[in-house]
Motif scaffolding. Structure first.
Motif, PDB file in Angstrom:
ATOM      1  N   ALA A 116       0.851  -1.199   0.000  1.00 61.56           N
ATOM      2  CA  ALA A 116       0.000   0.000   0.000  1.00 61.56           C
ATOM      3  C   ALA A 116       0.881   1.240   0.000  1.00 61.56           C
ATOM      4  CB  ALA A 116      -0.927   0.007   1.212  1.00 61.56           C
ATOM      5  N   ALA A 117       0.264   2.368  -0.393  1.00 63.65           N
ATOM      6  CA  ALA A 117       0.972   3.654  -0.374  1.00 63.65           C
ATOM      7  C   ALA A 117       0.288   4.668   0.515  1.00 63.65           C
ATOM      8  CB  ALA A 117       1.096   4.207  -1.799  1.00 63.65           C
ATOM      9  N   THR A 118      -0.854   4.302   1.101  1.00 58.89           N
ATOM     10  CA  THR A 118      -1.598   5.219   1.967  1.00 58.89           C
ATOM     11  C   THR A 118      -2.051   4.490   3.223  1.00 58.89           C
ATOM     12  OG1 THR A 118      -3.722   4.695   0.932  1.00 58.89           O
ATOM     13  CG2 THR A 118      -2.452   6.521  -0.027  1.00 58.89           C
ATOM     14  N   PRO A 119      -2.286   5.216   4.310  1.00 59.47           N
ATOM     15  CA  PRO A 119      -2.713   4.575   5.568  1.00 59.47           C
ATOM     16  C   PRO A 119      -4.027   3.797   5.435  1.00 59.47           C
ATOM     17  CG  PRO A 119      -1.944   6.800   5.999  1.00 59.47           C
ATOM     18  CD  PRO A 119      -1.998   6.655   4.503  1.00 59.47           C
TER      19      PRO A 119
ATOM     20  N   GLU B 214      -2.891   2.261  -6.357  1.00 58.68           N
ATOM     21  CA  GLU B 214      -1.789   2.948  -5.679  1.00 58.68           C
ATOM     22  C   GLU B 214      -0.414   2.507  -6.178  1.00 58.68           C
ATOM     23  OE1 GLU B 214      -2.211   2.714  -1.457  1.00 58.68           O
ATOM     24  OE2 GLU B 214      -4.133   3.759  -1.441  1.00 58.68           O
ATOM     25  N   MET B 215      -0.368   1.688  -7.212  1.00 63.60           N
ATOM     26  CA  MET B 215       0.928   1.202  -7.690  1.00 63.60           C
ATOM     27  C   MET B 215       1.895   2.324  -8.057  1.00 63.60           C
ATOM     28  SD  MET B 215      -0.454  -2.089  -9.890  1.00 63.60           S
ATOM     29  CE  MET B 215       1.159  -2.555 -10.517  1.00 63.60           C
ATOM     30  N   PRO B 216       1.498   3.345  -8.817  1.00 65.89           N
ATOM     31  CA  PRO B 216       2.455   4.428  -9.115  1.00 65.89           C
ATOM     32  C   PRO B 216       2.916   5.167  -7.855  1.00 65.89           C
ATOM     33  CG  PRO B 216       0.627   4.459 -10.664  1.00 65.89           C
ATOM     34  CD  PRO B 216       0.240   3.510  -9.570  1.00 65.89           C
ATOM     35  N   ASP B 217       1.979   5.440  -6.941  1.00 68.66           N
ATOM     36  CA  ASP B 217       2.359   6.124  -5.694  1.00 68.66           C
ATOM     37  C   ASP B 217       3.278   5.257  -4.841  1.00 68.66           C
ATOM     38  OD1 ASP B 217       1.020   8.453  -6.253  1.00 68.66           O
ATOM     39  OD2 ASP B 217      -0.816   7.866  -5.199  1.00 68.66           O
ATOM     40  N   PHE B 218       3.146   3.946  -4.958  1.00 71.16           N
ATOM     41  CA  PHE B 218       4.018   3.058  -4.196  1.00 71.16           C
ATOM     42  C   PHE B 218       5.459   3.182  -4.686  1.00 71.16           C
ATOM     43  CE2 PHE B 218       5.899  -1.149  -3.262  1.00 71.16           C
ATOM     44  CZ  PHE B 218       5.703  -1.176  -1.885  1.00 71.16           C
ATOM     45  N   VAL B 219       5.640   3.282  -5.987  1.00 72.50           N
ATOM     46  CA  VAL B 219       6.996   3.478  -6.522  1.00 72.50           C
ATOM     47  C   VAL B 219       7.566   4.794  -6.013  1.00 72.50           C
ATOM     48  CG1 VAL B 219       8.368   3.752  -8.619  1.00 72.50           C
ATOM     49  CG2 VAL B 219       6.495   2.079  -8.555  1.00 72.50           C
ATOM     50  N   ARG B 220       6.750   5.826  -5.987  1.00 69.77           N
ATOM     51  CA  ARG B 220       7.221   7.127  -5.492  1.00 69.77           C
ATOM     52  C   ARG B 220       7.565   7.056  -4.004  1.00 69.77           C
ATOM     53  NH1 ARG B 220       2.551   8.398  -8.743  1.00 69.77           N
ATOM     54  NH2 ARG B 220       3.250   9.146 -10.792  1.00 69.77           N
ATOM     55  N   LEU B 221       6.765   6.313  -3.236  1.00 74.24           N
ATOM     56  CA  LEU B 221       7.071   6.136  -1.812  1.00 74.24           C
ATOM     57  C   LEU B 221       8.405   5.415  -1.633  1.00 74.24           C
ATOM     58  CD1 LEU B 221       6.293   6.111   1.230  1.00 74.24           C
ATOM     59  CD2 LEU B 221       5.100   3.941   0.779  1.00 74.24           C
ATOM     60  N   ALA B 222       8.634   4.375  -2.438  1.00 79.88           N
ATOM     61  CA  ALA B 222       9.888   3.631  -2.347  1.00 79.88           C
ATOM     62  C   ALA B 222      11.080   4.542  -2.614  1.00 79.88           C
ATOM     63  CB  ALA B 222       9.867   2.459  -3.324  1.00 79.88           C
ATOM     64  N   ARG B 223      10.946   5.408  -3.597  1.00 83.23           N
ATOM     65  CA  ARG B 223      12.035   6.349  -3.882  1.00 83.23           C
ATOM     66  C   ARG B 223      12.242   7.308  -2.720  1.00 83.23           C
ATOM     67  NH1 ARG B 223      10.262   7.997 -10.076  1.00 83.23           N
ATOM     68  NH2 ARG B 223      11.024   6.101 -11.115  1.00 83.23           N
ATOM     69  N   GLN B 224      11.143   7.758  -2.129  1.00 78.52           N
ATOM     70  CA  GLN B 224      11.225   8.738  -1.044  1.00 78.52           C
ATOM     71  C   GLN B 224      11.966   8.172   0.172  1.00 78.52           C
ATOM     72  OE1 GLN B 224       7.384  10.072   0.279  1.00 78.52           O
ATOM     73  NE2 GLN B 224       8.203  11.120   2.073  1.00 78.52           N
ATOM     74  N   VAL B 225      11.704   6.895   0.501  1.00 77.41           N
ATOM     75  CA  VAL B 225      12.336   6.327   1.699  1.00 77.41           C
ATOM     76  C   VAL B 225      13.719   5.762   1.403  1.00 77.41           C
ATOM     77  CG1 VAL B 225      10.112   5.837   2.780  1.00 77.41           C
ATOM     78  CG2 VAL B 225      11.244   4.047   1.423  1.00 77.41           C
ATOM     79  N   GLY B 226      14.070   5.620   0.132  1.00 82.32           N
ATOM     80  CA  GLY B 226      15.418   5.179  -0.207  1.00 82.32           C
ATOM     81  C   GLY B 226      15.548   3.715  -0.579  1.00 82.32           C
ATOM     82  N   ALA B 227      14.459   3.078  -1.029  1.00 91.63           N
ATOM     83  CA  ALA B 227      14.537   1.685  -1.466  1.00 91.63           C
ATOM     84  C   ALA B 227      15.218   1.598  -2.829  1.00 91.63           C
ATOM     85  CB  ALA B 227      13.146   1.074  -1.539  1.00 91.63           C
TER      86      ALA B 227
END
Length: 468
Positions: A348-351, A398-411
């Motif tokens: 997921a990308a959101t709470p 949420e798949m595109p937002d999940f990729v963006r989240l991964a980039r944000q946290v440093g995956a």
């Protein structure tokens, strides 16, 4: 007469089950027992009798042992009674489906062919698989295999036995023999991805490989000498014998799993000393594909024992939900230098979506741990930090937002996976959730999401999603 034959068949169930588990030490292989019983039943088997028996089975008036059901299904295949064979196989307990004779029989019934052979059989004759010569895999029933039980159902032993003994025991040697002889008689053609997708290299490839490569030289020596007893310990281990988890995600299990203290203490006695020593020189040890390692008191104890013995050479690979993997826990277990990769199942990308698909978890508690892992990766304290996403109806948008989240946290990377039914859904529920299925009413919406350019980035892996 027919009922007497059925009773005689049921009486052979123990011998059949033993042969399934230990083909190296059994005087009769499972398929031989079924074949013999099928020969006795064939003269009495007619379509009319078959339909009557199936009706009794459906109404609960009769129950038959697995070997009897298989013998009757085999006779049905040979007589061309395809639907009868499929109906009989449906009464098998789920655990029986992993045995290779059952797999072959089911394939024959499904494709309406009397030959139980498989197209992969000929291809495998000159292939080589390194796994039985390199690794061990532990399962929740405490059996020990060379690879996941679905790929190779026959165990080489169990956790109560000395790991050094089973590594070169009779079952281990028989499985290695089957690889070197090219019959792969203990390997699933359906479930092993290396066979199913034709990934195995030929034996000649290893024999002709550059001798400067120690691994290739070793494989070539094993092939040339047909070595089934090894003087080396496993180079890799996948430990999945504790399914404990602090979450109850619908995609995985119907509720939380926690080992009782007695079972946990028993695993500690069996594993923490023997396997911590046995695997201390391994190049890779993976925890835990079928549970949450940091929700398992046993795995926490194992990690402490293992880290105290092993060199800080980055051998541990950890699969986790990430909820419990805090900086404080990392320090308490002294994981510094021992971990090479961390793969976090997030989905997921959101709470709100996280609360639906990862029951028992809180997104606000997960995020700091993801940032901590990203920090470790930037410091090069771990080699790989991957985030996983199990695609289903409730989260695909949420798949595109999940990729963006991964980039944000440093995956480093993102892996998208297709939903599987591990027995937690009814067939109807599963079909409703599996949006990767082309028959799903919202499948076209998934395809639209997949067109987002961010999902074509180099760090994104969609191959396991199986949407072509």
């Amino acid at each position: 007469m027919f009922d007497d034959l059925l009773r005689q068949g049921d009486a052979r169930q123990s011998a059949y089950a033993a042969a399934c588990l230990d083909p190296a030490g059994s005087s009769h292989r499972a398929a031989d027992i079924v074949e013999e019983l099928a020969g006795e039943l064939s003269a009495e088997w007619t379509e009319e009798r078959a339909n009557s028996l199936i009706g009794d089975l459906k109404q609960g008036k009769k129950r038959l042992a697995s070997c009897t059901l298989l013998a009757l299904a085999l006779v049905s295949v040979r007589q061309g009674l395809w639907q009868v064979a499929r109906d009989l196989l449906a009464f098998l307990p789920p655990q029986d489906g992993r045995w290779l004779f059952v797999e072959r029989l089911a394939e024959a019934a499904e494709h309406e062919r009397q030959d139980l052979g498989d197209p992969a059989d000929e291809w495998l004759k000159d292939r080589f698989c390194p796994m039985p010569f390199d690794q061990i895999d532990t399962a929740a029933d405490q059996s020990v295999h060379f690879c996941p039980a679905a790929w190779q159902p026959v165990p080489i032993g169990d956790l109560s036995e000395d790991p050094g003994s089973i590594w070169n025991g009779p079952a281990a040697q028989e499985i290695r023999r089957s690889i070197l002889d090219g019959d792969f008689s203990h390997c699933s053609r359906r479930h092993c991805p290396h066979i199913r997708d034709r990934r195995l290299r030929s034996r000649d490839f290893y024999l002709a490989a550059d001798p400067a490569s120690p691994a290739m030289e070793r494989y070539g020596r094993i092939i040339a000498g047909k070595e089934i007893r090894l003087d080396t310990k496993p180079f890799r281990a996948n430990l999945s014998h504790d399914r404990s988890c602090n979450q109850s995600c619908p995609s995985c299990r119907p509720g939380r799993i926690t080992l009782r203290k007695y079972d946990r203490d028993r695993l500690d006695r069996l594993v923490n000393d023997n396997y911590a020593d046995f695997l201390s020189s391994a190049a890779r040890v993976t925890l835990a594909r079928d549970g949450e390692p940091f929700a398992s008191r046993h795995y926490l104890n194992f990690l402490q024992a293992y880290c105290a013995r092993a060199e800080r050479t980055g051998t541990l690979q950890i699969q986790t939900s990430g909820l419990l993997l805090t900086e404080a826990l990392w320090n308490r277990l002294d994981l510094w230098g021992h971990v090479s990769s961390v793969r976090v199942s997030v989905d997921a990308a959101t709470p709100d979506t996280y609360a639906r698909v990862r029951l028992g978890g809180r997104f606000d508690r997960l995020l700091p741990n993801l940032h901590f892992l990203g920090h470790l990766r930037r410091l090069q304290m771990i080699d790989v930090f991957r985030m996983d996403f199990l695609v289903q109806r409730d989260n695909y948008a949420e798949m595109p937002d999940f990729v963006r989240l991964a980039r944000q946290v440093g995956a480093d990377s993102v892996l998208f996976l297709r939903l599987r039914n591990w027995g937690t859904f009814t067939e109807e529920e599963f079909l409703n959730r599996d949006i990767a299925n082309p028959e799903h009413p919202d499948h076209d919406r998934l395809r639209t999401v997949l067109e987002d350019p961010v999902l074509s980035s180099p760090e994104v892996d969609k191959t396991a999603l199986e949407v072509m």
